[in-house]
Design an enzyme around this catalytic site. Structure first.
Site, PDB file in Angstrom:
ATOM      1  N   GLY A  35     -12.705 -26.908 -53.573  1.00  0.00           N
ATOM      2  CA  GLY A  35     -13.272 -25.840 -54.394  1.00  0.00           C
ATOM      3  C   GLY A  35     -13.045 -24.476 -53.763  1.00  0.00           C
ATOM      4  O   GLY A  35     -13.097 -24.334 -52.538  1.00  0.00           O
ATOM      5  N   HIS A  67     -18.742 -30.391 -57.596  1.00  0.00           N
ATOM      6  CA  HIS A  67     -17.984 -31.577 -57.190  1.00  0.00           C
ATOM      7  C   HIS A  67     -17.362 -32.266 -58.418  1.00  0.00           C
ATOM      8  O   HIS A  67     -16.215 -32.716 -58.376  1.00  0.00           O
ATOM      9  CB  HIS A  67     -18.887 -32.582 -56.481  1.00  0.00           C
ATOM     10  CG  HIS A  67     -19.533 -32.061 -55.231  1.00  0.00           C
ATOM     11  ND1 HIS A  67     -20.889 -31.853 -55.125  1.00  0.00           N
ATOM     12  CD2 HIS A  67     -19.020 -31.710 -54.030  1.00  0.00           C
ATOM     13  CE1 HIS A  67     -21.179 -31.402 -53.914  1.00  0.00           C
ATOM     14  NE2 HIS A  67     -20.069 -31.300 -53.232  1.00  0.00           N
ATOM     15  N   ARG A  94     -26.771 -27.130 -50.752  1.00  0.00           N
ATOM     16  CA  ARG A  94     -27.826 -26.480 -49.960  1.00  0.00           C
ATOM     17  C   ARG A  94     -28.841 -25.726 -50.829  1.00  0.00           C
ATOM     18  O   ARG A  94     -29.911 -25.374 -50.331  1.00  0.00           O
ATOM     19  CB  ARG A  94     -27.213 -25.516 -48.948  1.00  0.00           C
ATOM     20  CG  ARG A  94     -26.543 -26.220 -47.781  1.00  0.00           C
ATOM     21  CD  ARG A  94     -26.115 -25.228 -46.712  1.00  0.00           C
ATOM     22  NE  ARG A  94     -25.686 -25.890 -45.495  1.00  0.00           N
ATOM     23  CZ  ARG A  94     -24.399 -26.095 -45.158  1.00  0.00           C
ATOM     24  NH1 ARG A  94     -23.438 -25.693 -45.955  1.00  0.00           N
ATOM     25  NH2 ARG A  94     -24.102 -26.696 -44.023  1.00  0.00           N
ATOM     26  N   LEU A 132     -24.093 -34.677 -54.772  1.00  0.00           N
ATOM     27  CA  LEU A 132     -23.084 -34.152 -55.702  1.00  0.00           C
ATOM     28  C   LEU A 132     -23.684 -33.345 -56.851  1.00  0.00           C
ATOM     29  O   LEU A 132     -24.785 -33.631 -57.321  1.00  0.00           O
ATOM     30  CB  LEU A 132     -22.263 -35.322 -56.262  1.00  0.00           C
ATOM     31  CG  LEU A 132     -21.561 -36.182 -55.197  1.00  0.00           C
ATOM     32  CD1 LEU A 132     -20.817 -37.338 -55.864  1.00  0.00           C
ATOM     33  CD2 LEU A 132     -20.608 -35.364 -54.340  1.00  0.00           C
TER      34      LEU A 132
HETATM   35  P1  AMP Z   1     -19.199 -30.046 -49.948  1.00  0.00           P
HETATM   36  O1  AMP Z   1     -19.783 -31.356 -50.391  1.00  0.00           O
HETATM   37  O2  AMP Z   1     -20.148 -28.894 -50.071  1.00  0.00           O
HETATM   38  O3  AMP Z   1     -18.518 -30.129 -48.608  1.00  0.00           O
HETATM   39  O4  AMP Z   1     -18.053 -29.710 -50.987  1.00  0.00           O
HETATM   40  C1  AMP Z   1     -17.030 -30.616 -51.290  1.00  0.00           C
HETATM   41  C2  AMP Z   1     -15.986 -29.912 -52.116  1.00  0.00           C
HETATM   42  O5  AMP Z   1     -16.577 -29.412 -53.317  1.00  0.00           O
HETATM   43  C3  AMP Z   1     -15.394 -28.697 -51.390  1.00  0.00           C
HETATM   44  O6  AMP Z   1     -14.006 -28.628 -51.645  1.00  0.00           O
HETATM   45  C4  AMP Z   1     -16.128 -27.552 -52.021  1.00  0.00           C
HETATM   46  O7  AMP Z   1     -15.413 -26.328 -51.989  1.00  0.00           O
HETATM   47  C5  AMP Z   1     -16.312 -28.047 -53.442  1.00  0.00           C
HETATM   48  N1  AMP Z   1     -17.427 -27.339 -54.069  1.00  0.00           N
HETATM   49  C6  AMP Z   1     -18.695 -27.233 -53.602  1.00  0.00           C
HETATM   50  N2  AMP Z   1     -19.428 -26.441 -54.416  1.00  0.00           N
HETATM   51  C7  AMP Z   1     -18.594 -26.026 -55.397  1.00  0.00           C
HETATM   52  C8  AMP Z   1     -18.742 -25.178 -56.545  1.00  0.00           C
HETATM   53  N3  AMP Z   1     -19.896 -24.588 -56.835  1.00  0.00           N
HETATM   54  N4  AMP Z   1     -17.664 -24.988 -57.337  1.00  0.00           N
HETATM   55  C9  AMP Z   1     -16.472 -25.566 -57.049  1.00  0.00           C
HETATM   56  N5  AMP Z   1     -16.270 -26.375 -55.991  1.00  0.00           N
HETATM   57  C10 AMP Z   1     -17.314 -26.605 -55.178  1.00  0.00           C
END
Ligand code: AMP
Length: 280
Positions: A147, A37, A187, A33
């Site tokens: 996001g 997040h 990433r 996170l």
């Molecule tokens: P992930 O853990 O990458 O699958 O992301 C989980 C949630 O967090 C998804 O809805 C993403 O779009 C959101 N998210 C990831 N990175 C960002 C960011 N930089 N800004 C806003 N939301 C994000």
């Protein structure tokens, strides 16, 4: 904060709160996170009585040869951070429980999944729609938070929730960036310091597109060619650079109204995505 591994237990907990008349906010994640997040978690904390965060690296949304195994994981750190953010439940189901041996059911959203990332990651959105459906069925949230960083994903999930009458409101939150503009992503940890500098080209190219459009540029092809000049020198590979309608995700030739410029670019061995909304 309770950390829950069992699907049944998670379902029982949220049913309990629902019966008490409490509202449930849900933030699905793949963990590791960061501030992106947290922005979703904080919004959920503001909007709803009970906040559930899931951490699940969903094998089904990764293609062959993609980074499922290498995807960063750190549940211990995630749980400390969630606790700090006032999360009520951290749900981290096992793959074995989510996809038992006889698992056979998938959710596929047509149309919206055919372009952008869908074109380069076949099966990806089928995996995303499937896991989000399962998580919605387990948690049964009132509001789920996504996001705009993953803009296509957010649009696909919103369509799915509406089409399948899931009774979940999908709230989409802005992209959180590092001070220099790089969109936060789990990433990013894979980037070397040289790659980290190169990765700035994504946002620079998007900003260039924004400036060109705001100063009257209408020809999407021409704008994309300008973006290419910024990204090509640093990219190992460009999956796409696109200017699309921000709601339908269809390619736009002549820009008018609100569009989204979006890119997916390999910096070294890491695939990064980013986008901006531009109102002309
Ligand atoms: P992930 O853990 O990458 O699958 O992301 C989980 C949630 O967090 C998804 O809805 C993403 O779009 C959101 N998210 C990831 N990175 C960002 C960011 N930089 N800004 C806003 N939301 C994000």
């Amino acid at each position: 904060m309770k950390i829950i591994r069992s699907i049944d237990k998670m379902r029982r907990q949220t049913s309990f709160h629902r019966r008490k008349g409490q509202t449930i906010g849900f933030v699905p994640t793949m963990g590791y996170l960061h501030e992106g997040h947290f922005s979703l978690i904080r919004q959920a904390r503001k909007d709803t009585d009970i906040v559930v965060v899931s951490v699940f690296v969903n094998s089904v949304q990764f293609g062959k040869g993609e980074d499922y195994k290498e995807y960063p994981r750190d549940l211990a750190a995630d749980s400390v951070l969630c606790k700090k953010e006032g999360v009520d439940y951290l749900f981290y189901p096992s793959s074995k429980d989510m996809y038992p041996v006889k698992y056979a059911t998938f959710v596929f959203v047509e149309g919206l999944t055919s372009g952008l990332c869908g074109k380069f990651r076949p099966g990806h959105f089928r995996g995303v729609a499937t896991v989000v459906t399962k998580l919605f069925n387990i948690v049964r949230p009132d509001i789920a938070y996504f996001g705009r960083k993953d803009a296509q994903q957010a649009i696909v999930i919103r369509r799915m929730a509406e089409d399948l009458n899931m009774g979940v409101r999908v709230k989409v939150m802005p992209i959180i960036r590092e001070d220099d503009g790089l969109a936060m992503s789990s990433r990013n940890v894979h980037l070397s310091s040289d790659e980290r500098k190169k990765a700035l080209a994504l946002y620079q190219a998007l900003q260039l597109a924004g400036n060109l459009i705001k100063s009257g540029g209408k020809d999407a092809g021409k704008i994309i060619r300008e973006m290419r000049k910024v990204i090509s020198p640093v990219a190992a590979k460009i999956d796409y650079m696109a200017i699309v309608d921000s709601r339908t995700l269809e390619d736009v030739k002549t820009i008018k109204g609100e569009v989204m410029a979006a890119v997916a670019v390999w910096i070294g061995g890491t695939r990064l995505i980013d986008n901006i909304i531009i109102r002309s």
